[in-house]
Design an enzyme around this catalytic site. Structure first.
Site, PDB file in Angstrom:
ATOM      1  CD  GLU A  72     -18.623  32.860  17.094  1.00  0.00           C
ATOM      2  OE1 GLU A  72     -18.161  31.800  18.135  1.00  0.00           O
ATOM      3  OE2 GLU A  72     -18.765  32.751  16.336  1.00  0.00           O
ATOM      4  CB  CYS A 118     -19.476  33.232  12.049  1.00  0.00           C
ATOM      5  SG  CYS A 118     -18.009  32.274  13.436  1.00  0.00           S
ATOM      6  CB  THR A 141      -8.980  28.531  12.093  1.00  0.00           C
ATOM      7  OG1 THR A 141      -9.072  27.707  13.345  1.00  0.00           O
ATOM      8  CG2 THR A 141      -8.162  27.545  11.229  1.00  0.00           C
ATOM      9  CG  HIS A 155     -18.222  32.358   8.163  1.00  0.00           C
ATOM     10  ND1 HIS A 155     -18.128  33.089   8.698  1.00  0.00           N
ATOM     11  CD2 HIS A 155     -18.076  31.179   8.718  1.00  0.00           C
ATOM     12  CE1 HIS A 155     -17.098  32.424   9.735  1.00  0.00           C
ATOM     13  NE2 HIS A 155     -17.234  30.596   9.902  1.00  0.00           N
ATOM     14  CE  LYS A 160     -11.380  21.650   2.950  1.00  0.00           C
ATOM     15  NZ  LYS A 160     -10.967  20.997   4.315  1.00  0.00           N
ATOM     16  CB  SER A 210     -20.942  26.937  14.592  1.00  0.00           C
ATOM     17  OG  SER A 210     -20.053  26.763  13.611  1.00  0.00           O
TER      18      SER A 210
END
Length: 390
Positions: free
Chosen positions: A79, A111, A152, A233, A242, A308
């Site tokens: 990307e 991604c 990040t 990922h 999470k 995304s």
């Protein structure tokens, strides 16, 4: 016929910044970076490295002459591509001296691109069992200096050889994928930096995982206890945890303990590289299989891919007999140990270095870049690449 990952290589730039020091310079508690998002170091690409060179360097370490002849399809997932027309894979194809009778394309969906490439590769191999496909996931994550997404960022590439009768992992047939038009992360063509709605992106990542996981269980008849590990990922290393926590109660106590422990191992490389977008999931997989010495052959590994915008997929693979004999642990250990730390001011200076956009000529000094393949400059709007070992 088994189809899957025959070889897997990785490359990251030789420079990094320490996240503790970056936090201090940004007046942030270091634990926010090192514990809150789970990052320790962030790879910094010098101007002599771009997505093409990162991918080519990742592939260079694993391909032999037989691979170069058998590869007749190159799929470059990215990307942060360098050209709106020409595939980044064409440059890599030439730099590596691959079989000229080959298809070469670039695919894009945030991604998720490398995962799309792997699924396409499986179809190609099913029709052409003697062929091999080179799938590349290569990116430079940029959000800008002193921005919410700065911690990040990262840079690196993963190269995967997909073939019949693979040496490392056979990919199982069942997979579940899901798409929805969401503006959680995007980069318009006029910007070299990404835009992100962090809260929304986190929510959608977990939501997509829930959707594909539930559908996968129905479709496959498998459950959490059937997995030795699940790789995710990782835009940052706490993100996958999470998602994993949302399903842990479905498993036995042994399964919970196993999955959490293996998840931690799977984040080892990512924690020290940062976000590499299309390659992040496969860097997580690589970390798991290279760093866990007692990971049993025939173990089932779950893989959650998220891009995304958004596309998500859950699929699985089975580790093959003697798979460890086909890894490049020593090379990757050497890569990490040879990296050089830069100060925060040095990182900021490197970050702001850019290539000309007016067609002017620039020659770059590649002597300080230890990579075998480098970007040596630009001439007449054309990037100039050098393979030092070709």
């Amino acid at each position: 016929m088994k189809i899957g990952i025959d070889k897997i290589g990785f490359y990251a730039p030789h420079l990094f910044v320490d996240m503790n020091k970056l936090a201090v310079s940004r007046n942030v508690e270091p634990e926010k970076f090192t514990i809150g998002i789970g990052q320790e170091k962030m790879s910094i690409p010098p101007i002599t490295q771009d997505p093409v060179t990162l991918a080519a360097n990742a592939a260079l370490e694993v391909l032999d002459e037989k691979d170069k002849e058998a590869i007749d399809f190159v799929i470059f997932g990215t990307e942060s591509g360098i050209d709106s027309s020409k595939s980044a894979g064409v440059y890599v194809h030439d730099l590596l001296g691959l079989n000229p009778y080959a298809r070469v394309i670039e695919v894009k969906q945030a991604c998720y691109g490398a995962t799309a490439g792997i699924q396409m590769a499986k179809g190609h191999i099913a029709l052409n069992p003697k062929s091999k496909v080179l799938v590349l996931g290569s990116d430079i994550a940029r959000y800008g200096l002193d921005t919410p997404g700065e911690a990040t960022q990262g840079a690196g590439a993963v190269a995967l050889v997909i073939s019949a009768d693979p040496n490392i992992m056979a990919l199982e047939d069942q997979s579940v994928y899901f798409t929805s038009d969401i503006m959680d992360f995007w980069r318009p063509v006029y910007s070299d930096k990404a835009f992100v709605d962090g809260k929304l992106s986190n929510e959608q990542y977990i939501s997509f995982f829930s959707k594909v996981w539930e559908q996968y269980k129905t479709k496959s008849g498998l459950e959490l206890n059937d997995f030795e590990a699940i790789c995710f990922h990782l835009p940052y290393t706490k993100m996958g945890l999470k998602a994993l926590k949302t399903v842990l109660d479905e498993g036995s106590e042994d399964a919970k303990e196993r999955l959490v422990a293996n998840y931690k191992i799977s984040t080892g490389y990512n924690r020290n590289v940062g976000n590499i977008y299309t390659g992040s999931l496969y860097l997580s997989l690589l970390s798991l299989i290279e760093q866990k010495d007692d990971l049993a052959e025939r173990s089932r590994i779950g893989l959650f891919s998220y891009g995304s915008g958004a596309v998500g997929e859950f699929f699985t693979g089975i580790l093959q007999p003697n798979y460890r004999e086909h890894l490049y642990v020593g090379k990757h250990n050497n890569l990490f140990s040879a990296r050089k730390e830069v100060t925060v001011p040095e990182y900021e200076e490197i970050f702001q270095q850019t290539l000309p956009t007016d067609g002017s000529t620039v020659n770059l000094d590649i002597n300080n870049d230890p990579a075998s393949i480098c970007l040596s400059g630009m001439d007449d709007n054309k990037r100039q690449y050098v393979n030092k070992v070709k």
